[in-house]
Write a protein that holds these residues in place. Structure first.
Motif, PDB file in Angstrom:
ATOM      1  N   ALA A 191      -3.405  -8.584  -1.834  1.00 57.67           N
ATOM      2  CA  ALA A 191      -4.643  -7.597  -2.020  1.00 57.67           C
ATOM      3  C   ALA A 191      -5.877  -8.482  -2.083  1.00 57.67           C
ATOM      4  O   ALA A 191      -7.046  -7.614  -1.992  1.00 57.67           O
ATOM      5  CB  ALA A 191      -4.237  -6.991  -3.543  1.00 57.67           C
ATOM      6  N   LYS A 192      -5.902  -9.596  -2.432  1.00 54.82           N
ATOM      7  CA  LYS A 192      -6.960 -10.500  -2.516  1.00 54.82           C
ATOM      8  C   LYS A 192      -7.566 -10.897  -1.163  1.00 54.82           C
ATOM      9  O   LYS A 192      -8.614 -11.364  -1.061  1.00 54.82           O
ATOM     10  CB  LYS A 192      -6.777 -11.820  -3.269  1.00 54.82           C
ATOM     11  CG  LYS A 192      -6.505 -11.627  -4.721  1.00 54.82           C
ATOM     12  CD  LYS A 192      -6.285 -12.695  -5.557  1.00 54.82           C
ATOM     13  CE  LYS A 192      -5.944 -12.404  -6.972  1.00 54.82           C
ATOM     14  NZ  LYS A 192      -5.617 -13.795  -7.645  1.00 54.82           N
ATOM     15  N   ARG A 193      -6.870 -10.505   0.173  1.00 56.06           N
ATOM     16  CA  ARG A 193      -7.418 -10.849   1.485  1.00 56.06           C
ATOM     17  C   ARG A 193      -8.179  -9.869   1.925  1.00 56.06           C
ATOM     18  O   ARG A 193      -8.329  -8.665   1.354  1.00 56.06           O
ATOM     19  CB  ARG A 193      -6.135 -10.785   2.412  1.00 56.06           C
ATOM     20  CG  ARG A 193      -4.890 -11.884   1.608  1.00 56.06           C
ATOM     21  CD  ARG A 193      -5.345 -13.264   2.027  1.00 56.06           C
ATOM     22  NE  ARG A 193      -4.692 -14.108   1.692  1.00 56.06           N
ATOM     23  CZ  ARG A 193      -4.772 -15.627   1.349  1.00 56.06           C
ATOM     24  NH1 ARG A 193      -6.023 -15.948   1.420  1.00 56.06           N
ATOM     25  NH2 ARG A 193      -4.054 -16.234   0.961  1.00 56.06           N
ATOM     26  N   THR A 194      -8.839 -10.122   3.023  1.00 56.06           N
ATOM     27  CA  THR A 194      -9.700  -9.053   3.535  1.00 56.06           C
ATOM     28  C   THR A 194      -9.014  -8.132   4.247  1.00 56.06           C
ATOM     29  O   THR A 194      -7.669  -8.297   4.671  1.00 56.06           O
ATOM     30  CB  THR A 194     -10.727  -9.910   4.731  1.00 56.06           C
ATOM     31  OG1 THR A 194      -9.849 -10.295   5.632  1.00 56.06           O
ATOM     32  CG2 THR A 194     -11.421 -10.976   3.884  1.00 56.06           C
ATOM     33  N   PRO A 195      -9.551  -6.728   4.669  1.00 57.41           N
ATOM     34  CA  PRO A 195      -8.592  -6.016   5.299  1.00 57.41           C
ATOM     35  C   PRO A 195      -8.007  -6.463   6.781  1.00 57.41           C
ATOM     36  O   PRO A 195      -7.038  -6.118   7.255  1.00 57.41           O
ATOM     37  CB  PRO A 195      -9.628  -5.046   5.739  1.00 57.41           C
ATOM     38  CG  PRO A 195     -10.721  -4.878   4.449  1.00 57.41           C
ATOM     39  CD  PRO A 195     -10.663  -6.269   4.274  1.00 57.41           C
ATOM     40  N   GLU A 196      -8.847  -7.319   7.500  1.00 59.78           N
ATOM     41  CA  GLU A 196      -8.287  -7.899   8.607  1.00 59.78           C
ATOM     42  C   GLU A 196      -7.256  -8.914   8.481  1.00 59.78           C
ATOM     43  O   GLU A 196      -6.158  -8.762   9.254  1.00 59.78           O
ATOM     44  CB  GLU A 196      -9.633  -8.501   9.461  1.00 59.78           C
ATOM     45  CG  GLU A 196     -10.713  -7.637   9.900  1.00 59.78           C
ATOM     46  CD  GLU A 196     -11.788  -7.298   8.684  1.00 59.78           C
ATOM     47  OE1 GLU A 196     -11.510  -8.202   7.645  1.00 59.78           O
ATOM     48  OE2 GLU A 196     -12.454  -6.135   8.955  1.00 59.78           O
ATOM     49  N   GLN A 197      -7.260  -9.558   7.331  1.00 57.40           N
ATOM     50  CA  GLN A 197      -6.002 -10.515   7.138  1.00 57.40           C
ATOM     51  C   GLN A 197      -4.874  -9.622   6.828  1.00 57.40           C
ATOM     52  O   GLN A 197      -3.610 -10.077   6.987  1.00 57.40           O
ATOM     53  CB  GLN A 197      -6.548 -11.684   6.177  1.00 57.40           C
ATOM     54  CG  GLN A 197      -7.459 -12.530   6.527  1.00 57.40           C
ATOM     55  CD  GLN A 197      -7.965 -13.314   5.207  1.00 57.40           C
ATOM     56  OE1 GLN A 197      -8.101 -12.771   4.212  1.00 57.40           O
ATOM     57  NE2 GLN A 197      -8.253 -14.457   5.514  1.00 57.40           N
ATOM     58  N   GLN A 198      -5.148  -8.731   6.024  1.00 51.63           N
ATOM     59  CA  GLN A 198      -3.965  -7.846   5.462  1.00 51.63           C
ATOM     60  C   GLN A 198      -3.021  -7.153   6.594  1.00 51.63           C
ATOM     61  O   GLN A 198      -2.107  -7.212   6.810  1.00 51.63           O
ATOM     62  CB  GLN A 198      -4.465  -6.891   4.502  1.00 51.63           C
ATOM     63  CG  GLN A 198      -4.744  -7.223   3.168  1.00 51.63           C
ATOM     64  CD  GLN A 198      -5.229  -6.174   2.134  1.00 51.63           C
ATOM     65  OE1 GLN A 198      -4.973  -4.888   2.528  1.00 51.63           O
ATOM     66  NE2 GLN A 198      -6.086  -6.488   1.163  1.00 51.63           N
ATOM     67  N   GLN A 199      -3.990  -6.581   7.650  1.00 52.74           N
ATOM     68  CA  GLN A 199      -3.442  -6.181   8.726  1.00 52.74           C
ATOM     69  C   GLN A 199      -2.512  -7.008   9.617  1.00 52.74           C
ATOM     70  O   GLN A 199      -1.713  -6.753   9.994  1.00 52.74           O
ATOM     71  CB  GLN A 199      -4.660  -5.430   9.636  1.00 52.74           C
ATOM     72  CG  GLN A 199      -4.253  -4.598  10.777  1.00 52.74           C
ATOM     73  CD  GLN A 199      -3.359  -3.375  10.384  1.00 52.74           C
ATOM     74  OE1 GLN A 199      -3.731  -2.908   9.214  1.00 52.74           O
ATOM     75  NE2 GLN A 199      -2.403  -3.037  11.019  1.00 52.74           N
ATOM     76  N   ALA A 200      -3.303  -8.147   9.778  1.00 51.03           N
ATOM     77  CA  ALA A 200      -2.543  -9.305  10.427  1.00 51.03           C
ATOM     78  C   ALA A 200      -1.045  -9.760   9.866  1.00 51.03           C
ATOM     79  O   ALA A 200      -0.224  -9.792  10.738  1.00 51.03           O
ATOM     80  CB  ALA A 200      -3.390 -10.695  10.576  1.00 51.03           C
ATOM     81  N   LEU A 201      -1.213  -9.780   8.679  1.00 50.16           N
ATOM     82  CA  LEU A 201       0.194 -10.088   7.616  1.00 50.16           C
ATOM     83  C   LEU A 201       1.043  -8.896   8.051  1.00 50.16           C
ATOM     84  O   LEU A 201       2.346  -9.100   8.317  1.00 50.16           O
ATOM     85  CB  LEU A 201      -0.233 -10.198   6.228  1.00 50.16           C
ATOM     86  CG  LEU A 201      -0.878 -11.386   5.654  1.00 50.16           C
ATOM     87  CD1 LEU A 201      -1.143 -11.207   4.238  1.00 50.16           C
ATOM     88  CD2 LEU A 201       0.084 -12.535   6.045  1.00 50.16           C
ATOM     89  N   LEU A 202       0.564  -7.516   7.950  1.00 45.92           N
ATOM     90  CA  LEU A 202       1.577  -6.422   8.199  1.00 45.92           C
ATOM     91  C   LEU A 202       2.123  -6.538   9.584  1.00 45.92           C
ATOM     92  O   LEU A 202       2.940  -6.067   9.875  1.00 45.92           O
ATOM     93  CB  LEU A 202       0.586  -5.184   8.069  1.00 45.92           C
ATOM     94  CG  LEU A 202       1.520  -3.815   8.140  1.00 45.92           C
ATOM     95  CD1 LEU A 202       2.489  -3.740   7.099  1.00 45.92           C
ATOM     96  CD2 LEU A 202       0.440  -2.704   8.025  1.00 45.92           C
TER      97      LEU A 202
END
Length: 66
Positions: A3-14
């Motif tokens: 949750a502390k990551r940027t939306p772009e980083q979250q999308q990459a992890l997903l």
């Protein structure tokens, strides 16, 4: 931490989490994806290793949620 990551980083992890057949379990002994197996003498389906008979790892298959 995610949750502390940027939306772009979250999308990459997903995207990484959903690569391949993420829904199919992996054999703890071999590291190979398990196959859906049905007992020849009846019974509940289970996940079995594709390296059978060398590897006899099994996992029970969860019942479908309704």
């Amino acid at each position: 931490m995610i949750a502390k990551r940027t939306p772009e980083q979250q999308q990459a992890l997903l995207a990484v989490a959903h690569e391949g057949e993420y829904w199919r379990p992996t054999c703890a002994s071999c590291g190979i994806k398990l196959l859906e197996r049905t007992p020849t003498k009846g019974g509940a389906a289970f996940w079995g290793c594709s390296n059978y008979p060398r590897c006899k790892s099994r996992l029970p298959m969860a019942a479908a949620m309704r």
